[in-house]
Design an enzyme around this catalytic site. Structure first.
Site, PDB file in Angstrom:
ATOM      1  N   LYS A   1       0.840  -1.213   0.000  1.00  0.00           N
ATOM      2  CA  LYS A   1       0.000   0.000   0.000  1.00  0.00           C
ATOM      3  C   LYS A   1       0.872   1.259   0.000  1.00  0.00           C
ATOM      4  O   LYS A   1       0.661   2.174  -0.799  1.00  0.00           O
ATOM      5  CB  LYS A   1      -0.935   0.011   1.211  1.00  0.00           C
TER       6      LYS A   1
ATOM      7  N   ASP B   1      -6.573   1.805   1.210  1.00  0.00           N
ATOM      8  CA  ASP B   1      -6.560   1.986   2.664  1.00  0.00           C
ATOM      9  C   ASP B   1      -7.948   1.657   3.191  1.00  0.00           C
ATOM     10  O   ASP B   1      -8.839   1.252   2.442  1.00  0.00           O
ATOM     11  CB  ASP B   1      -6.102   3.399   3.041  1.00  0.00           C
TER      12      ASP B   1
END
Ligand code: SF4
Length: 210
Positions: free
Chosen positions: A118, A136
């Site tokens: 991420k 997220d």
């Protein structure tokens, strides 16, 4: 259909969403993203100026100080033992292996301590303009509520969003969803009737979140 409508509403509501984490260059952004794990952007934005003004703002600066000095300053961001070690370690690797630069490669970024897929995706998209879809908690939640993914995993959400939206749209979409989620779609408490996206989906008879 739902994806097109969502995209249109996001374009209308957030045509030019800013990057929420304050930074000066890829390195200061990388440090800010590492600090943002389980911490609000507001708090990170309050701490990074202190960190960089006190200890320096280059990989060489932060590689040259004690981990403890970093930890003292970043304590308000939480998880300070792990985050300070990660910042120190990644700074050293950038100096030793990347000429003090943040590498523009998923592989090299994900090899840095404290940097997962991420975080690497955030850096690749926002610093280097490479299409990526960092998922997220906000993006995971919204994609499920809008029926764009089933919410079973962040990997699945990333895959589904990448299939639903053209590559050229990914980097903007990521920021738009974050801003939308913060304004309209928190984890708890929302108004289906007045929210521009679920109201729009309902009008079209498209399935809504639970
Ligand atoms: S109605 Fe609620 S769940 Fe649906 S997009 Fe709006 S805020 Fe999010």
């Amino acid at each position: 259909m739902a994806a097109k409508l969502v995209g249109r509403i996001l374009d209308r509501e957030f045509p030019d969403p800013p990057i929420p984490l304050v930074h000066r260059d890829p390195f200061t952004f990388l440090v800010a993203v590492v600090l943002s794990a389980q911490c609000t952007d507001e708090r990170v934005n309050g701490i990074t100026p202190v960190l960089f003004d006190t200890l320096g703002q280059s990989p060489g600066d932060l590689a040259g100080v004690e981990v403890e000095a970093i930890r003292e300053i970043i304590k308000p961001c939480g998880l300070s033992p792990a985050k300070s070690k990660a910042i120190s370690g990644l700074s050293r690797i950038l100096v030793e292996s990347h000429d003090g630069q943040v590498p523009a490669s998923f592989e090299d970024l994900e090899a840095l301590p404290g940097v997962g897929h991420k975080t690497a995706s955030v850096i690749m998209s926002q610093c280097f303009g490479v299409p990526a879809m960092p998922v997220d908690t906000h993006i995971h939640r919204c994609a499920r509520r809008w029926g764009l993914s089933d919410g079973s995993s962040v990997e699945r959400t990333e895959r589904d969003l990448k299939e639903l939206f053209p590559k050229t749209r990914w980097n903007l979409l990521h920021l738009q969803i974050i801003h939308f989620a913060r304004k309209f779609c928190p984890a708890r408490g929302h108004h289906v009737d007045s929210c521009p996206i679920c109201a729009g989906l309902a009008l079209k008879g498209l399935p809504l979140h639970d």
